[in-house]
Design a protein around this motif. Structure first.
Motif, PDB file in Angstrom:
ATOM      1  N   MET A   1      41.830  28.352  82.943  1.00 48.40           N
ATOM      2  CA  MET A   1      41.903  29.444  81.990  1.00 48.40           C
ATOM      3  C   MET A   1      43.312  29.582  81.404  1.00 48.40           C
ATOM      4  O   MET A   1      43.472  29.737  80.210  1.00 48.40           O
ATOM      5  N   ILE A   2      44.331  29.538  82.265  1.00 46.80           N
ATOM      6  CA  ILE A   2      45.717  29.652  81.818  1.00 46.80           C
ATOM      7  C   ILE A   2      46.062  28.480  80.911  1.00 46.80           C
ATOM      8  O   ILE A   2      46.720  28.651  79.875  1.00 46.80           O
ATOM      9  N   GLU A   3      45.613  27.299  81.287  1.00 44.44           N
ATOM     10  CA  GLU A   3      45.895  26.109  80.480  1.00 44.44           C
ATOM     11  C   GLU A   3      45.277  26.227  79.082  1.00 44.44           C
ATOM     12  O   GLU A   3      45.882  25.824  78.089  1.00 44.44           O
ATOM     13  N   GLN A   4      44.084  26.799  79.011  1.00 49.02           N
ATOM     14  CA  GLN A   4      43.431  26.987  77.712  1.00 49.02           C
ATOM     15  C   GLN A   4      44.203  27.997  76.852  1.00 49.02           C
ATOM     16  O   GLN A   4      44.328  27.808  75.639  1.00 49.02           O
ATOM     17  N   LEU A   5      44.718  29.044  77.478  1.00 52.17           N
ATOM     18  CA  LEU A   5      45.515  30.031  76.750  1.00 52.17           C
ATOM     19  C   LEU A   5      46.787  29.396  76.206  1.00 52.17           C
ATOM     20  O   LEU A   5      47.160  29.613  75.050  1.00 52.17           O
ATOM     21  N   LEU A   6      47.438  28.598  77.032  1.00 45.87           N
ATOM     22  CA  LEU A   6      48.660  27.915  76.588  1.00 45.87           C
ATOM     23  C   LEU A   6      48.383  26.970  75.422  1.00 45.87           C
ATOM     24  O   LEU A   6      49.157  26.899  74.463  1.00 45.87           O
ATOM     25  N   THR A   7      47.275  26.254  75.499  1.00 48.58           N
ATOM     26  CA  THR A   7      46.895  25.338  74.427  1.00 48.58           C
ATOM     27  C   THR A   7      46.592  26.116  73.151  1.00 48.58           C
ATOM     28  O   THR A   7      47.049  25.738  72.066  1.00 48.58           O
ATOM     29  N   LEU A   8      45.840  27.202  73.276  1.00 49.37           N
ATOM     30  CA  LEU A   8      45.518  28.041  72.115  1.00 49.37           C
ATOM     31  C   LEU A   8      46.788  28.631  71.509  1.00 49.37           C
ATOM     32  O   LEU A   8      46.974  28.600  70.286  1.00 49.37           O
ATOM     33  N   ASP A   9      47.673  29.146  72.344  1.00 43.41           N
ATOM     34  CA  ASP A   9      48.951  29.692  71.881  1.00 43.41           C
ATOM     35  C   ASP A   9      49.722  28.650  71.058  1.00 43.41           C
ATOM     36  O   ASP A   9      50.210  28.939  69.972  1.00 43.41           O
ATOM     37  N   GLY A  10      49.839  27.462  71.584  1.00 44.37           N
ATOM     38  CA  GLY A  10      50.559  26.390  70.899  1.00 44.37           C
ATOM     39  C   GLY A  10      49.887  25.980  69.610  1.00 44.37           C
ATOM     40  O   GLY A  10      50.556  25.760  68.587  1.00 44.37           O
TER      41      GLY A  10
END
Length: 184
Positions: A1-10
């Motif tokens: 979940m955190i990794e997906q947020l980081l990817t979306l943020d970027g």
């Protein structure tokens, strides 16, 4: 979940870089974001409000909100979370300003803008220009994304935290005003 947020943020930052940045707009955005440095524009606004009896309490609440935001966001949360800036992590993201010396989360510019705006708007409910103050806070927050110095989640959390600081400052200012009104 955190990794997906980081990817979306970027990915959002890269989309802004690709589709929103414009040569004519960049100097305007840089000027606005620089006015938010150390809460400068918000401090000036609050000091101005202190000059008039009708808006004095809003000015005091705004200044208190800025102090609360500085303590909570810059002194505590940034050090606690210690999030790396996006231009150091997101491949291809170009920073449009000098590198920051502190951590990314939460956005201090967004937090201070929303802290002052929330406090002022909560106290001065009838002011005609309250939407201008709120629009200024939103614009300040968006400049941080445009120049590539914050992730969208930094800005959103900064805005939420700042709003809470502003509401707390308004509550405390109202309570102090009622207390001193009874004593004087």
């Amino acid at each position: 979940m955190i990794e997906q947020l980081l990817t979306l943020d970027g990915n959002i930052l890269l989309w802004i870089q690709e589709h929103v940045r414009a040569e004519w707009l960049t100097p305007i955005v840089k000027t606005v974001t620089n006015l938010g440095g150390l809460g400068f524009i918000w401090i000036v606004l609050c000091l101005f409000l202190l000059c008039f009896k009708k808006t004095r309490q809003a000015g005091a609440a705004g200044l208190l909100a800025l102090v609360l935001s500085l303590i909570i966001n810059n002194a505590i949360l940034k050090k606690l979370v210690a999030r790396t800036r996006p231009y150091e992590v997101v491949e291809g993201l170009q920073l449009l300003t000098k590198k920051a010396t502190d951590f990314s989360f939460p956005s201090g510019h967004s937090a201070s803008a929303f802290a002052a705006a929330a406090a002022i708007c909560k106290i001065q409910k009838g002011i005609r220009w309250r939407w201008i103050v709120l629009a200024g806070a939103v614009c300040m927050a968006l400049t941080r994304l445009y120049i590539g110095i914050h992730y969208p989640s930094d800005v959103i959390c900064g805005a939420l935290s700042g709003t809470l600081c502003g509401l707390a400052a308004a509550f405390l200012t109202n309570a102090a005003a009622k207390y001193f009104a009874k004593r004087l």
